[in-house]
Design a protein around this motif. Structure first.
Motif, PDB file in Angstrom:
ATOM      1  N   TYR A 144      45.273  39.914  58.809  1.00  0.00           N
ATOM      2  CA  TYR A 144      45.687  38.667  58.153  1.00  0.00           C
ATOM      3  C   TYR A 144      46.584  38.966  56.950  1.00  0.00           C
ATOM      4  CZ  TYR A 144      45.525  34.365  55.446  1.00  0.00           C
ATOM      5  OH  TYR A 144      45.879  33.249  54.740  1.00  0.00           O
ATOM      6  N   LEU A 145      46.164  39.880  56.100  1.00  0.00           N
ATOM      7  CA  LEU A 145      46.947  40.181  54.900  1.00  0.00           C
ATOM      8  C   LEU A 145      48.336  40.690  55.263  1.00  0.00           C
ATOM      9  CD1 LEU A 145      44.211  41.972  52.711  1.00  0.00           C
ATOM     10  CD2 LEU A 145      44.911  39.579  52.645  1.00  0.00           C
ATOM     11  N   ASN A 146      48.409  41.580  56.239  1.00  0.00           N
ATOM     12  CA  ASN A 146      49.705  42.106  56.656  1.00  0.00           C
ATOM     13  C   ASN A 146      50.574  41.009  57.266  1.00  0.00           C
ATOM     14  OD1 ASN A 146      49.234  44.813  55.897  1.00  0.00           O
ATOM     15  ND2 ASN A 146      48.170  45.251  57.814  1.00  0.00           N
ATOM     16  N   GLY A 147      49.956  40.162  58.074  1.00  0.00           N
ATOM     17  CA  GLY A 147      50.712  39.102  58.735  1.00  0.00           C
ATOM     18  C   GLY A 147      51.288  38.085  57.773  1.00  0.00           C
ATOM     19  N   GLN A 148      50.598  37.862  56.654  1.00  0.00           N
ATOM     20  CA  GLN A 148      51.061  36.908  55.650  1.00  0.00           C
ATOM     21  C   GLN A 148      51.962  37.553  54.590  1.00  0.00           C
ATOM     22  OE1 GLN A 148      50.327  33.520  55.635  1.00  0.00           O
ATOM     23  NE2 GLN A 148      49.464  33.919  57.661  1.00  0.00           N
ATOM     24  N   GLY A 149      52.155  38.850  54.673  1.00  0.00           N
ATOM     25  CA  GLY A 149      52.999  39.541  53.706  1.00  0.00           C
ATOM     26  C   GLY A 149      52.340  39.766  52.355  1.00  0.00           C
ATOM     27  N   PHE A 150      51.023  39.656  52.285  1.00  0.00           N
ATOM     28  CA  PHE A 150      50.320  39.924  51.029  1.00  0.00           C
ATOM     29  C   PHE A 150      50.249  41.434  50.796  1.00  0.00           C
ATOM     30  CE2 PHE A 150      48.090  35.854  52.284  1.00  0.00           C
ATOM     31  CZ  PHE A 150      48.754  35.065  51.346  1.00  0.00           C
ATOM     32  N   THR A 151      50.295  41.821  49.531  1.00  0.00           N
ATOM     33  CA  THR A 151      50.207  43.248  49.211  1.00  0.00           C
ATOM     34  C   THR A 151      49.060  43.562  48.249  1.00  0.00           C
ATOM     35  OG1 THR A 151      51.919  42.922  47.503  1.00  0.00           O
ATOM     36  CG2 THR A 151      52.642  43.731  49.659  1.00  0.00           C
ATOM     37  N   ALA A 152      48.228  42.584  47.927  1.00  0.00           N
ATOM     38  CA  ALA A 152      47.041  42.822  47.101  1.00  0.00           C
ATOM     39  C   ALA A 152      46.051  41.689  47.319  1.00  0.00           C
ATOM     40  CB  ALA A 152      47.403  42.929  45.619  1.00  0.00           C
ATOM     41  N   MET A 153      44.771  41.991  47.111  1.00  0.00           N
ATOM     42  CA  MET A 153      43.742  40.962  47.180  1.00  0.00           C
ATOM     43  C   MET A 153      42.779  41.135  46.010  1.00  0.00           C
ATOM     44  SD  MET A 153      40.992  39.961  50.190  1.00  0.00           S
ATOM     45  CE  MET A 153      39.779  41.176  49.690  1.00  0.00           C
ATOM     46  N   VAL A 154      42.475  40.033  45.353  1.00  0.00           N
ATOM     47  CA  VAL A 154      41.517  40.037  44.254  1.00  0.00           C
ATOM     48  C   VAL A 154      40.100  40.026  44.826  1.00  0.00           C
ATOM     49  CG1 VAL A 154      40.577  38.627  42.363  1.00  0.00           C
ATOM     50  CG2 VAL A 154      43.051  38.929  42.592  1.00  0.00           C
ATOM     51  N   ALA A 155      39.204  40.755  44.178  1.00  0.00           N
ATOM     52  CA  ALA A 155      37.772  40.691  44.488  1.00  0.00           C
ATOM     53  C   ALA A 155      37.030  40.286  43.224  1.00  0.00           C
ATOM     54  CB  ALA A 155      37.259  42.036  45.000  1.00  0.00           C
ATOM     55  N   GLN A 156      35.984  39.492  43.393  1.00  0.00           N
ATOM     56  CA  GLN A 156      35.184  39.015  42.259  1.00  0.00           C
ATOM     57  C   GLN A 156      33.862  39.787  42.211  1.00  0.00           C
ATOM     58  OE1 GLN A 156      37.030  37.199  40.602  1.00  0.00           O
ATOM     59  NE2 GLN A 156      38.047  35.586  41.776  1.00  0.00           N
ATOM     60  N   MET A 157      33.504  40.244  41.012  1.00  0.00           N
ATOM     61  CA  MET A 157      32.241  40.951  40.832  1.00  0.00           C
ATOM     62  C   MET A 157      31.098  39.957  40.663  1.00  0.00           C
ATOM     63  SD  MET A 157      32.965  44.193  38.332  1.00  0.00           S
ATOM     64  CE  MET A 157      33.716  43.248  37.018  1.00  0.00           C
ATOM     65  N   LEU A 158      30.069  40.122  41.470  1.00  0.00           N
ATOM     66  CA  LEU A 158      28.866  39.304  41.376  1.00  0.00           C
ATOM     67  C   LEU A 158      27.727  40.192  40.894  1.00  0.00           C
ATOM     68  CD1 LEU A 158      27.621  36.446  42.047  1.00  0.00           C
ATOM     69  CD2 LEU A 158      26.800  37.530  44.161  1.00  0.00           C
ATOM     70  N   ASP A 159      27.241  39.925  39.673  1.00  0.00           N
ATOM     71  CA  ASP A 159      26.154  40.724  39.105  1.00  0.00           C
ATOM     72  C   ASP A 159      24.833  40.327  39.749  1.00  0.00           C
ATOM     73  OD1 ASP A 159      27.410  42.379  37.009  1.00  0.00           O
ATOM     74  OD2 ASP A 159      28.000  40.443  36.181  1.00  0.00           O
ATOM     75  N   LEU A 160      24.184  41.294  40.387  1.00  0.00           N
ATOM     76  CA  LEU A 160      22.902  41.070  41.039  1.00  0.00           C
ATOM     77  C   LEU A 160      21.795  41.738  40.228  1.00  0.00           C
ATOM     78  CD1 LEU A 160      24.330  41.688  44.549  1.00  0.00           C
ATOM     79  CD2 LEU A 160      23.163  39.587  43.911  1.00  0.00           C
ATOM     80  N   PHE A 161      20.608  41.125  40.213  1.00  0.00           N
ATOM     81  CA  PHE A 161      19.525  41.665  39.377  1.00  0.00           C
ATOM     82  C   PHE A 161      18.180  41.463  40.051  1.00  0.00           C
ATOM     83  CE2 PHE A 161      19.762  37.215  38.281  1.00  0.00           C
ATOM     84  CZ  PHE A 161      18.452  36.830  38.015  1.00  0.00           C
ATOM     85  N   ALA A 162      17.197  42.219  39.574  1.00  0.00           N
ATOM     86  CA  ALA A 162      15.824  42.104  40.060  1.00  0.00           C
ATOM     87  C   ALA A 162      15.088  41.070  39.221  1.00  0.00           C
ATOM     88  CB  ALA A 162      15.119  43.451  39.977  1.00  0.00           C
ATOM     89  N   PRO A 163      14.238  40.235  39.841  1.00  0.00           N
ATOM     90  CA  PRO A 163      13.590  39.151  39.093  1.00  0.00           C
ATOM     91  C   PRO A 163      12.434  39.601  38.202  1.00  0.00           C
ATOM     92  CG  PRO A 163      12.911  39.129  41.392  1.00  0.00           C
ATOM     93  CD  PRO A 163      13.976  40.177  41.285  1.00  0.00           C
ATOM     94  N   GLY A 164      11.906  40.800  38.377  1.00  0.00           N
ATOM     95  CA  GLY A 164      10.732  41.232  37.629  1.00  0.00           C
ATOM     96  C   GLY A 164      11.067  41.959  36.341  1.00  0.00           C
ATOM     97  N   PRO A 165      10.044  42.488  35.653  1.00  0.00           N
ATOM     98  CA  PRO A 165      10.253  43.200  34.391  1.00  0.00           C
ATOM     99  C   PRO A 165      10.999  44.520  34.597  1.00  0.00           C
ATOM    100  CG  PRO A 165       7.963  43.367  35.075  1.00  0.00           C
ATOM    101  CD  PRO A 165       8.603  42.391  35.996  1.00  0.00           C
ATOM    102  N   TYR A 166      11.721  44.902  33.580  1.00  0.00           N
ATOM    103  CA  TYR A 166      12.522  46.131  33.618  1.00  0.00           C
ATOM    104  C   TYR A 166      11.658  47.357  33.914  1.00  0.00           C
ATOM    105  CZ  TYR A 166      15.237  50.016  31.641  1.00  0.00           C
ATOM    106  OH  TYR A 166      15.869  51.195  31.439  1.00  0.00           O
ATOM    107  N   GLY A 167      10.455  47.407  33.348  1.00  0.00           N
ATOM    108  CA  GLY A 167       9.592  48.561  33.541  1.00  0.00           C
ATOM    109  C   GLY A 167       9.226  48.810  34.989  1.00  0.00           C
ATOM    110  N   GLU A 168       9.263  47.772  35.805  1.00  0.00           N
ATOM    111  CA  GLU A 168       8.976  47.916  37.236  1.00  0.00           C
ATOM    112  C   GLU A 168      10.219  48.338  38.002  1.00  0.00           C
ATOM    113  OE1 GLU A 168       8.004  44.953  40.988  1.00  0.00           O
ATOM    114  OE2 GLU A 168       7.169  44.462  39.022  1.00  0.00           O
TER     115      GLU A 168
END
Length: 336
Positions: A144-168
């Motif tokens: 798709y990117l090549n066909g449309q002539g795009f030469t870069a794509m942005v990616a968004q960082m999604l911060d994922l975390f654990a729901p419990g206490p840090y010590g665990e």
């Protein structure tokens, strides 16, 4: 006039000296020194230091996505980062000990240019896992990117975390983190227009780009730790002759930016992240002070728990498109 001329000469000389220093400092420790990519193939380039905790799942994930090759730029690790990387095929390891704080962009781009020819380059950090938009197969996306002539794509960082206490959760190995740290929050994400000079500190590097996707700032780390972090990266770039693959840690220049955005599952908060932050602060690794902000906020020690106002379970890129965090144009949807 003369002063400006001399200033320009000075900038060019410093740029030349920096590029020469990086080129001289690169040493291939393992793997192929030359990899040819077709237009529908992609290779990962990642700058790492003491990333033994992350590296095996990192390599396995991106190879499973279908990347052709992975280039690891080891920035002087003292742990088993290099030894683990050497257990995988389809990997090149380059060592360069120059400080990332000063040479970050050049360390990545020179390694890419040194090893890779043609195709696409995907810049990903050790604590990130790339996901294609709407679950498209990687060859589909590149077609798709090549066909449309795009030469870069942005990616968004999604911060994922654990729901419990840090010590665990600080005791979890990375494979467990990837399965269990599955919560995220979009409560304090700010969207800004692509060419917004007031809110994009590196806008100068984007001036020559064609693009209309929104860029993202803030999110979970703003809400919990007070970090004003930029979440958008020009992670995927076409490796054309003379192309500027990376001109800023979050940007590139002279490109046509795609009308669809990818995802970087970001595990900055994985395992014993406060120990990593303490080491980073002590070494003065970075100037942005984000690691210091996390240490200042986590005052409860092992009892510290990440508790945004609202959180939800990660289910994949599709939901993030529906929530407006990722973008997918009508043209891309029709293509799929």
């Amino acid at each position: 006039m003369i002063r400006r001329i001399w200033a320009g000469i000075g900038r060019r000389w410093r740029g030349f000296a920096a590029r020469r220093a990086v080129a001289r400092g690169n040493r291939v420790l393992y793997g192929p020194t030359q990899v040819e990519l077709t237009a529908d193939e992609v290779a990962v380039v990642s700058l790492m230091k003491d990333a033994a905790y992350f590296i095996a799942p990192f390599i396995a994930h991106h190879q499973a996505l279908g990347v052709r090759h992975i280039v690891i730029v080891d920035n002087g690790s003292s742990d088993d980062t290099v030894a683990i990387a050497k257990t995988f095929g389809g990997v090149t390891v380059i060592r360069n000990r120059l400080p990332a704080k000063r040479y970050e962009v050049l360390l990545r781009t020179h390694a890419a240019r040194q090893v890779l020819h043609g195709g696409w380059v995907l810049f990903v950090d050790a604590d990130e896992m790339f996901e294609t938009p709407l679950g498209a197969a990687l060859p589909q996306l590149l077609t798709y990117l090549n066909g449309q002539g795009f030469t870069a794509m942005v990616a968004q960082m999604l911060d994922l975390f654990a729901p419990g206490p840090y010590g665990e959760s600080k005791l979890w190995d990375y494979p467990k983190v990837v399965t269990q740290a599955n919560r995220y929050s979009l409560g304090q994400v700010t969207s800004v227009p692509y060419h917004d000079r007031a809110q994009i500190g590196f806008n100068w590097f984007l001036r020559s780009n064609q693009g209309a996707v929104a860029l993202k700032i803030g999110g979970l780390r703003r809400e919990v730790f007070g970090e004003d972090c930029f979440l958008s990266k020009h992670s995927l770039v076409r490796n054309l002759p003379g192309a500027q693959l990376m001109t800023h840690p979050h940007g590139t220049s002279g490109v046509k930016v795609a009308d669809v955005t990818g995802l970087l599952r970001h595990y900055k908060l994985a395992g014993d992240y406060l120990a990593r932050d303490r080491a980073s602060v002590a070494a003065g690794t970075w100037d942005h002070a984000e690691d210091a902000k996390r240490l200042a906020a986590a005052t409860d020690g092992d009892a510290f728990t990440i508790t945004p106002a609202q959180s939800q379970a990660y289910t994949g890129p599709q939901a993030l498109v529906e929530q407006g965090f990722l973008e997918a144009s009508d043209a891309f949807r029709r293509f799929l």
